[in-house]
Design an enzyme around this catalytic site. Structure first.
Site, short mmCIF file in Angstrom:
data_model
loop_
_atom_site.label_atom_id
_atom_site.label_comp_id
_atom_site.label_asym_id
_atom_site.label_seq_id
_atom_site.Cartn_x
_atom_site.Cartn_y
_atom_site.Cartn_z
N GLY A 242 68.84 62.54 50.02
CA GLY A 242 68.46 63.90 49.64
C GLY A 242 67.71 64.67 50.72
N SER A 243 66.86 65.57 50.27
CA SER A 243 66.27 66.60 51.12
C SER A 243 65.58 66.06 52.36
CB SER A 243 65.26 67.42 50.32
OG SER A 243 64.57 68.30 51.19
N THR A 244 65.76 66.80 53.46
CA THR A 244 65.13 66.45 54.73
C THR A 244 63.66 66.88 54.77
OG1 THR A 244 65.91 68.53 55.71
CG2 THR A 244 67.34 66.62 55.94
N LEU A 245 63.15 67.47 53.66
CA LEU A 245 61.73 67.83 53.58
C LEU A 245 60.83 66.63 53.32
CD1 LEU A 245 61.83 71.14 51.50
CD2 LEU A 245 60.97 70.90 53.83
N ALA A 246 61.43 65.47 53.03
CA ALA A 246 60.67 64.27 52.66
C ALA A 246 59.44 63.99 53.55
CB ALA A 246 61.60 63.06 52.63
#
Lengths: 130, 421
Positions: free
Chosen positions: A59-63
């Site tokens: 999922g999101s690369t904001l992790a």
């Protein structure tokens, strides 16, 4: 039992294992204010001061920014162990500085149980069940 | 890992503390993946949401070295009241972003606030190394522009913007760019050339769940694809799976032939798409069980001028039903163009709102709205999927073409198809 693995981010830690069998998206999956997991098979458990063992990141690369926030709030895991880090998991480790290992010689998901006491030496690339 | 003298001096602080700190992250990233060396990167796209103290550290004394566009905010920062975001949440979120804005400005990041960097002049050429965050842009760049982009966490794109460097990893390496899965039509049932962009989105979402991180090769498009169709093919692959690119035989630059797409190897797996697969895709997207629809949202990925024209034609002067909502999201530059073309007013006259610089769906703080919708309709699988995931299924979804969504919000109930065709 002792494992050897590949360093993603150096450092040492000792603590209790929390094992999640699935892939995790820390964005949406981890509450950075409390350390509580919102998704997956460990939903409702807290990663604070645990050695968090998980399959892989998705999922999101904001992790990385989410886990950075958790660390700032004092609710981050002490160390991370995953089967194989992707570019997102690698950035989580590098930006937060949390000791992290992947590619252990024995599968961490089947050989480590939640509650096991672990000693992680990411510089040496070793994990030990105490 | 090999570093040039210049890269060594960046790391040791010759260009200031921000460049040194950023280079340290680049090098550590390369070491995790046993990269042999770094490459020069000319294009980046960064996500908002950095912790301000981290940004302060990596940006100290630095200026970006790339064409460096920026991603979306999660609601319209100018028109949040009209969008219906709660005041307390909106003010808190804007204040958080404002802590970072001075660093964006001092770095010289381009404050584009769009998920479509390719629409504001950040257009990579074939074989350019780029480092974008936001999976839909990455997949379009790798596949349609044939640029070389890795999958990396958001901070990776920021440190590349600051250093102009990235390790040579993942899909930046030629040997990792071949296809693994062959996708073909069940010719007695479907023809890919007849697929609307929404049909393509549904097929792509369904396939991504089976493909995971593997690259799909589509064989069966005889006609060339519009850019909008490319977007709808690309954007679900990083949602239902963690794909980084696709090939279309005879169309995308690295797939002039089947053999080229697979690098001379045999596919690991062949998937045939027919009515059954399309119906399965439709069912994942349509979680609503009655004909209710409260809100229609478009612009995931951000609306193009062609899509604005399609929407205004679908409205055809009609008004949406009272009490219902219509959202369209796009970048600021696209808004200005659409406005000049007279395409904003018909949407507003119909009772809709055009949201600027923000995401309207996946990143929307749904539970921070004054009035949380029960059912949202959209023509984007990426959007529908993130709404279902982000609200744990509390908000139901409807999926259909622009025309089906518009007809429904005008009628005030779902009047679109009840099945894939």
């Amino acid at each position: 039992m002792k494992f050897t693995g590949h360093k993603v981010c150096g450092g040492k830690a000792e603590g209790e294992a929390l094992v999640s069998q699935g892939a995790i998206s820390f964005f949406g999956g981890l509450n950075p204010a409390t350390g509580e997991l919102n998704q997956g098979d460990q939903k409702g458990k807290n990663v604070k001061d645990k050695i968090f063992v998980f399959k892989q990141s998705k999922g999101s690369t904001l992790a990385p920014y989410i886990v950075f926030g958790a660390r700032k709030n004092g609710v981050a895991p002490k160390a991370l162990i995953c089967q194989e880090a992707d570019g997102v998991a690698a950035m989580v480790a590098i930006v937060t500085g949390i000791p992290t290992l992947d590619k252990l010689d024995k599968d961490p998901l089947t050989n480590i149980k939640t509650g096991d006491k672990l000693r992680v030496d990411a510089d040496a690339g070793t994990v030990e069940i105490l | 890992m090999y570093l040039t003298k210049e890269e060594e001096s960046m790391l040791s602080g010759k260009y200031g503390p921000g460049v040194a700190k950023s280079m340290d992250v680049v090098v550590k990233w390369g070491e995790v993946f046993d990269a042999e060396r770094l490459v020069d990167v000319g294009s980046t796209h960064t996500l908002l949401g950095e912790p301000a103290e981290w940004l302060a550290e990596v940006s100290e004394g630095a200026q970006v070295r790339t064409v460096s566009t920026m991603h979306v905010t999660n609601f319209d920062y100018e028109n949040w009241e009209k969008q219906g975001v709660k005041r307390s949440w909106a003010e808190w979120q804007i204040a958080e972003t404002n802590k970072c804005v001075p660093y964006y400005k001092s770095l010289g990041l381009l404050q584009t606030y769009t998920c479509g960097p390719y629409m504001v002049g950040n257009v990579p050429k074939q074989k350019d190394y780029i480092n974008w965050s936001g999976t839909s842009g990455v997949i379009i760049s790798n596949s349609v522009f044939a640029a070389r982009a890795p999958r990396v966490g958001a901070p990776g794109s920021m440190v590349t913007a600051i250093t102009g460097k990235a390790p040579l990893v993942g899909h930046m390496k030629e040997e990792n760019r071949y296809g693994q899965i062959l996708v073909q039509p069940e010719k007695s049932q479907v023809n890919f050339d007849d697929f609307s962009k929404e049909d393509i989105g549904m097929m792509s979402y369904y396939l991504a769940g089976l493909a995971g991180e593997r690259t799909c090769v589509f064989d069966g498009f005889a006609n060339r694809l519009s850019f909008e169709k490319c977007k709808f093919l690309a954007s679900p692959l990083g949602v239902a799976g963690s794909g980084s690119m696709f090939h279309v035989v005879g169309f995308t630059p690295e797939a002039p032939t089947m053999e080229a797409a697979f690098g001379g190897k045999k596919p690991q797996e062949t998937i045939t798409v027919g009515d059954k697969e399309m119906q399965a895709g439709w069912e994942i997207m349509n979680t609503a069980t009655n004909d209710e629809v409260d809100l229609v949202t478009f612009g995931c990925p951000h609306f193009s001028i062609t899509e604005f024209k399609e929407l205004v034609a679908a409205l055809n002067g009609r008004k949406i039903k009272e009490g219902k909502r219509l959202w369209v999201s796009c970048g600021l530059d696209m808004y200005n163009l659409a406005n000049r073309m007279g395409l904003i007013k018909p949407i507003e006259d119909a009772g809709g709102i055009v949201l600027k610089g923000c995401c309207a769906g996946p990143l929307t703080p749904w539970f921070e709205l004054e009035n949380v919708p029960k059912v949202v309709a959209t023509n984007s699988t990426r959007c529908a999927s993130y709404i279902t995931g982000g609200t744990a299924g509390a908000i139901k979804t409807r999926y259909g073409s622009v025309k089906e969504c518009i007809d429904s919000i005008v009628e005030g109930r779902w009047v679109g198809k009840e099945g894939w065709k």
